[in-house]
Design an enzyme around this catalytic site. Structure first.
Site, PDB file in Angstrom:
ATOM      1  CG  ASP A   1      -1.861   1.308   1.580  1.00 18.56           C
ATOM      2  OD1 ASP A   1      -2.516   1.502   0.588  1.00 18.56           O
ATOM      3  OD2 ASP A   1      -1.568   2.042   2.685  1.00 18.56           O
TER       4      ASP A   1
ATOM      5  CG  ASP B   1      -1.580   7.730   0.372  1.00 16.97           C
ATOM      6  OD1 ASP B   1      -0.794   8.410   0.301  1.00 16.97           O
ATOM      7  OD2 ASP B   1      -2.733   7.253  -0.443  1.00 16.97           O
TER       8      ASP B   1
END
Length: 181
Positions: free
Chosen positions: A11, A13
């Site tokens: 991922d 952020d």
């Protein structure tokens, strides 16, 4: 039978850098340990794929190309990006596993031989669980709140490992590769 880890989905952020909130690629700074973590995976020949929901693309606040260029600069093998808003009903937005299926088709992956590293239980861990991937939750970004105030949103799922950060997650994964159960 070859149980070797084929790829790691990561991922953006809150996992690679940032705060867990949207930051435009031109302003995004990875955590100091993120490059080392990605380099360790590369050294072992493990493919790395960015896997991120970026609904701000649908609002014209950034482009897919902005993110693709960012992930290429970080050294990812590829990037799977959902540009849709939460009301668009797409199959790619995590927690749906659409981006993982797309990667599996594109690269011939057995998703049960992959891992997902992310900071949000209700999206990253649920998507990984849906395809049988190894689930590693980092405590950066939204990780701490995923384990506490938002734990009810993914209460039936247990991460395979809770890591302090991306580098801890990668070191743990590589240890599993050296000493499988």
């Amino acid at each position: 039978m070859n149980n070797k880890l084929q790829a790691v989905f990561i991922d953006r952020d809150g996992t690679i850098g940032g705060t867990g909130h949207f930051i435009h690629p031109k302003d995004f700074t990875p955590y100091p340990f993120s490059k080392e973590a990605l380099d360790l995976l590369k050294e072992k020949g493990i493919k790395t794929f960015a896997c991120t929901n970026q609904h701000r693309i649908s609002r014209d606040e950034a482009t897919i190309e902005d993110f693709i260029n960012e992930f290429q600069a970080f050294g990812f093998d590829d990037a799977f990006i959902c540009p849709h808003g939460s009301t668009e009903g797409c199959e790619c937005q995590k927690p749906s596993p659409g981006m993982l299926h797309e990667a599996a088709e594109k690269y011939g992956l057995d998703l049960t031989k992959t891992a997902f590293i992310g900071d949000v239980g209700a999206t990253d861990m649920l998507a990984a669980h849906a395809v049988g991937a190894m689930k590693i939750l980092v405590q950066t970004g939204w990780g701490e709140s995923s384990l506490t105030q938002y734990r009810h949103k993914w209460a039936d799922i247990e991460p395979d490992y809770i890591a302090g950060n991306l580098l801890d997650a990668v070191n743990w994964l590589l240890q599993q590769e050296r000493h499988p159960n």
